[in-house]
Design a protein around this motif. Structure first.
Motif, PDB file in Angstrom:
ATOM      1  N   UNK A  57       0.557  -1.181  -0.073  1.00  0.00           N
ATOM      2  CA  UNK A  57       0.108   0.132   0.172  1.00  0.00           C
ATOM      3  C   UNK A  57       0.795   1.214  -0.126  1.00  0.00           C
ATOM      4  N   UNK A  58       2.149   1.298   0.377  1.00  0.00           N
ATOM      5  CA  UNK A  58       2.888   2.553   0.633  1.00  0.00           C
ATOM      6  C   UNK A  58       3.875   2.540  -0.486  1.00  0.00           C
ATOM      7  N   UNK A  59       3.626   1.796  -1.626  1.00  0.00           N
ATOM      8  CA  UNK A  59       4.533   1.903  -2.883  1.00  0.00           C
ATOM      9  C   UNK A  59       4.394   3.051  -3.806  1.00  0.00           C
ATOM     10  N   UNK A  60       3.195   3.364  -3.792  1.00  0.00           N
ATOM     11  CA  UNK A  60       2.908   4.485  -4.491  1.00  0.00           C
ATOM     12  C   UNK A  60       3.183   5.831  -3.900  1.00  0.00           C
ATOM     13  N   UNK A  89     -13.806 -10.079  -9.232  1.00  0.00           N
ATOM     14  CA  UNK A  89     -14.766  -9.203  -9.900  1.00  0.00           C
ATOM     15  C   UNK A  89     -14.131  -7.910 -10.488  1.00  0.00           C
ATOM     16  N   UNK A  90     -14.918  -7.415 -11.419  1.00  0.00           N
ATOM     17  CA  UNK A  90     -14.228  -6.053 -12.156  1.00  0.00           C
ATOM     18  C   UNK A  90     -14.253  -4.959 -11.197  1.00  0.00           C
ATOM     19  N   UNK A  91     -15.002  -4.805 -10.202  1.00  0.00           N
ATOM     20  CA  UNK A  91     -14.860  -3.615  -9.631  1.00  0.00           C
ATOM     21  C   UNK A  91     -15.121  -4.124  -8.025  1.00  0.00           C
ATOM     22  N   UNK A  92     -14.076  -4.392  -7.413  1.00  0.00           N
ATOM     23  CA  UNK A  92     -14.136  -4.808  -5.770  1.00  0.00           C
ATOM     24  C   UNK A  92     -14.075  -3.593  -5.016  1.00  0.00           C
ATOM     25  N   UNK A  93     -13.997  -3.808  -3.821  1.00  0.00           N
ATOM     26  CA  UNK A  93     -14.327  -2.568  -2.810  1.00  0.00           C
ATOM     27  C   UNK A  93     -13.255  -1.494  -2.952  1.00  0.00           C
ATOM     28  N   UNK A  94     -12.062  -2.278  -3.054  1.00  0.00           N
ATOM     29  CA  UNK A  94     -11.166  -1.105  -3.200  1.00  0.00           C
ATOM     30  C   UNK A  94     -10.942  -0.284  -4.132  1.00  0.00           C
ATOM     31  N   UNK A  95     -11.603  -0.606  -5.250  1.00  0.00           N
ATOM     32  CA  UNK A  95     -11.529   0.196  -6.487  1.00  0.00           C
ATOM     33  C   UNK A  95     -12.790   1.149  -6.555  1.00  0.00           C
ATOM     34  N   UNK A  96     -13.711   0.687  -5.913  1.00  0.00           N
ATOM     35  CA  UNK A  96     -14.894   1.717  -5.782  1.00  0.00           C
ATOM     36  C   UNK A  96     -14.776   2.996  -4.852  1.00  0.00           C
ATOM     37  N   UNK A  97     -15.891   4.114  -4.968  1.00  0.00           N
ATOM     38  CA  UNK A  97     -15.479   4.993  -4.135  1.00  0.00           C
ATOM     39  C   UNK A  97     -15.387   4.895  -2.701  1.00  0.00           C
ATOM     40  N   UNK A  98     -14.399   5.502  -2.014  1.00  0.00           N
ATOM     41  CA  UNK A  98     -14.179   5.320  -0.633  1.00  0.00           C
ATOM     42  C   UNK A  98     -13.056   4.201  -0.445  1.00  0.00           C
ATOM     43  N   UNK A 102      -9.492   3.757  -5.372  1.00  0.00           N
ATOM     44  CA  UNK A 102     -10.173   4.792  -5.853  1.00  0.00           C
ATOM     45  C   UNK A 102      -9.701   6.239  -5.696  1.00  0.00           C
ATOM     46  N   UNK A 103      -9.197   6.383  -4.272  1.00  0.00           N
ATOM     47  CA  UNK A 103      -8.349   7.641  -3.860  1.00  0.00           C
ATOM     48  C   UNK A 103      -7.183   7.672  -4.778  1.00  0.00           C
ATOM     49  N   UNK A 104      -6.227   6.791  -4.959  1.00  0.00           N
ATOM     50  CA  UNK A 104      -5.016   6.645  -5.825  1.00  0.00           C
ATOM     51  C   UNK A 104      -5.616   7.153  -7.260  1.00  0.00           C
ATOM     52  N   UNK A 105      -6.620   6.458  -7.778  1.00  0.00           N
ATOM     53  CA  UNK A 105      -6.888   7.107  -9.148  1.00  0.00           C
ATOM     54  C   UNK A 105      -7.501   8.337  -9.373  1.00  0.00           C
ATOM     55  N   UNK A 145     -18.329  10.860 -13.302  1.00  0.00           N
ATOM     56  CA  UNK A 145     -18.406  11.668 -14.332  1.00  0.00           C
ATOM     57  C   UNK A 145     -17.549  13.044 -14.151  1.00  0.00           C
ATOM     58  N   UNK A 146     -17.442  13.290 -12.960  1.00  0.00           N
ATOM     59  CA  UNK A 146     -16.483  14.506 -12.589  1.00  0.00           C
ATOM     60  C   UNK A 146     -15.074  13.988 -12.780  1.00  0.00           C
ATOM     61  N   UNK A 147     -14.546  13.203 -12.388  1.00  0.00           N
ATOM     62  CA  UNK A 147     -13.136  12.828 -12.692  1.00  0.00           C
ATOM     63  C   UNK A 147     -13.026  12.650 -13.993  1.00  0.00           C
ATOM     64  N   UNK A 148     -13.976  11.867 -14.787  1.00  0.00           N
ATOM     65  CA  UNK A 148     -13.566  11.583 -16.303  1.00  0.00           C
ATOM     66  C   UNK A 148     -13.504  12.845 -16.967  1.00  0.00           C
TER      67      UNK A 148
END
Length: 502
Positions: A57-60, A89-98, A102-105, A145-148
């Motif tokens: 988690x600290x790599x980035x 799954x394509x969108x696990x919890x780590x990738x979703x908002x919060x 997601x925060x990294x993206x 939408x805002x990020x895109x």
């Protein structure tokens, strides 16, 4: 999580490679270093040598998305891929908002270096699509939408090259009902499609050099998925729907006009028919009449539209004749059709606009009318004069009607509506509006001229143009006529294109 020794060595290598991009250098050298870095990153990604950073988690934290954009995006992609594999799954919890990824993206999309990202279009688009999918999976399309949108404008402020991300953004805004979020992109004029590398100039291979987005958003750069004419039609249909919800009828007509005037060999698509139905209703709201399709629309296509959208055309005719009773009858008779086409809201607005459009038309015939006489001409059944006067007052105050209400001294309680030829707002305000409009038109013309010159140049460098010039030289040498005529060099290619679209 504790950072492992291999991870520390990898961080050192990546930091060293990315640091070479921080110092200002000439374009040729900068281009070479970026390409070497991208190749360096693709090799370990292929052989799974970056697995050591996938769960760290600290790599980035060791990289800045603004200055180490290439490294940051590659590592983030590895971590997202690992999370997808673990979650199944394509969108696990780590990738979703919060989620932590997601925060990294979000941090990356808000701060990436637009020059560096020109070299990693496919990775950039993959992240954009993952963010969009994650926001939809979490039922929060507004965040996506805002990020895109902001990422699109950061990459290409002109947004003149049409990509699959354009369509993705409009879909997100419609689902989020955040219609105004799409305007910074919709208000840009589409001038280009991603071209083949052979159609680009030789200097465009140096992507970091100053230039338009045509040079780096190409058919093979990865910034867009493969496009079809249906994607183009959907973008303008959905864009027109955005303008409709904001009651920007003129802009909606323009977008719908692009769809219904798309060249076609024999038949029309369902998307085009749907756009024509909305075109009829928006035309009534904007101009109070059944608007003719753009002049480039062929007559046989217009006949197909009118046949397939007959209830809409009948409704428009009732509106134009000023027959409110018949208008309401047509609305009730075809209510199932309006609902099935998802146009009931527009039809309801057309009925509501009948009064204002009818009063405006009366202003073109009469200089003045009593409110009582006006009510008799507009409403099929007797209406209280106070209700009619209140409705007229609302039109005047909203600016939709250029007129004044005058109380008659000789007839107590009788009001007279006087239509004005002069503008109702102050002259200074009008002049400021005209100046603003002229500035906008000038900026638009400058943009179009610039893109037209670039298009002409790219067409001149295309394989088709070079082949036709070679054929022309061969004919000239043999004393024959130049074969590069519109019939041979242009029309046959257009027929092939239209055949694909029918």
């Amino acid at each position: 999580m504790v950072t492992t020794v291999p991870s520390m060595a990898l961080i050192s290598d990546l930091l060293s490679a990315s640091t070479h991009l921080h110092n200002p250098i000439i374009n040729d050298e900068y281009d070479r270093r970026i390409r070497e870095l991208v190749e360096y990153l693709k090799r370990p990604l292929t052989t799974k040598n970056l697995d050591t950073c996938a769960n760290d988690e600290t790599f980035l934290d060791q990289f800045d998305p603004a200055t180490d954009s290439i490294v940051y995006l590659f590592v983030l992609g590895v971590q997202i891929q690992k999370a997808q594999e673990l979650g199944g799954e394509a969108c696990p919890a780590d990738i979703r908002p919060s989620g932590k990824l997601w925060a990294r993206a979000a941090q990356f999309l808000a701060n990436f270096d637009s020059i560096q990202v020109r070299y990693i279009g496919r990775e950039w688009r993959n992240l954009i699509e993952i963010v969009a999918q994650a926001s939809l999976a979490a039922h929060q399309p507004l965040l996506g939408a805002k990020l895109v949108r902001d990422a699109m404008l950061r990459l290409d402020p002109s947004s003149t090259v049409f990509t699959s991300t354009h369509l993705l953004l409009v879909k997100l805004c419609l689902q989020a009902r955040a219609y105004s979020y799409a305007l910074p992109i919709l208000n840009k004029h589409i001038c280009h499609f991603p071209t083949l590398p052979s159609q680009s100039s030789s200097e465009s291979s140096i992507l970091c050099a100053d230039g338009s987005s045509v040079s780096f958003i190409t058919d093979t750069s990865g910034f867009s998925s493969k496009l079809s004419y249906r994607d183009y039609l959907r973008y303008f249909l959905y864009g027109g729907m955005v303008y409709m919800t904001l009651k920007k009828w003129r802009s909606a007509l323009h977008f719908l006009g692009v769809v219904i005037s798309m060249p076609t060999a024999s038949s029309v698509s369902l998307i085009m028919v749907e756009a024509y139905k909305k075109w009829v209703l928006v035309g009534l709201l904007e101009k109070g009449k059944l608007c003719s399709p753009p002049s480039i629309t062929t007559p046989h296509v217009v006949k197909i539209y009118q046949s397939l959208a007959r209830p809409y055309v009948i409704l428009a005719h009732a509106f134009e004749r000023g027959d409110l009773k018949r208008l309401k009858g047509e609305v009730d008779a075809a209510r199932d059709i309006w609902c099935m086409d998802n146009n009931l809201g527009l039809v309801t607005q057309v009925v509501d606009a009948f009064f204002s459009q009818t009063v405006i038309k009366l202003g073109k015939t009469f200089a003045a009318l009593t409110v009582a006489d006006l009510a008799k001409q507009v409403f099929p059944s007797p209406v209280d004069e106070e209700i009619a006067e209140s409705a007229v007052s609302s039109l005047i105050m909203s600016g939709a009607l250029n007129a004044t209400l005058v109380q008659m001294q000789d007839h107590a309680g009788l009001s007279m509506l006087r239509f004005s030829i002069a503008l109702s707002f102050p002259r200074l305000s009008h002049e400021l509006d005209v100046q603003t409009h002229l500035r906008q038109e000038r900026q638009l013309m400058e943009s179009l001229v610039c893109n037209l010159e670039e298009t002409n140049y790219n067409l001149g460098m295309s394989d088709e143009c070079v082949d036709s010039l070679q054929r022309g030289q061969a004919w000239s040498a043999s004393g024959g006529a130049n074969p590069t005529t519109a019939e041979e060099a242009g029309l046959e290619m257009d027929e092939d294109l239209m055949g694909d679209m029918s």
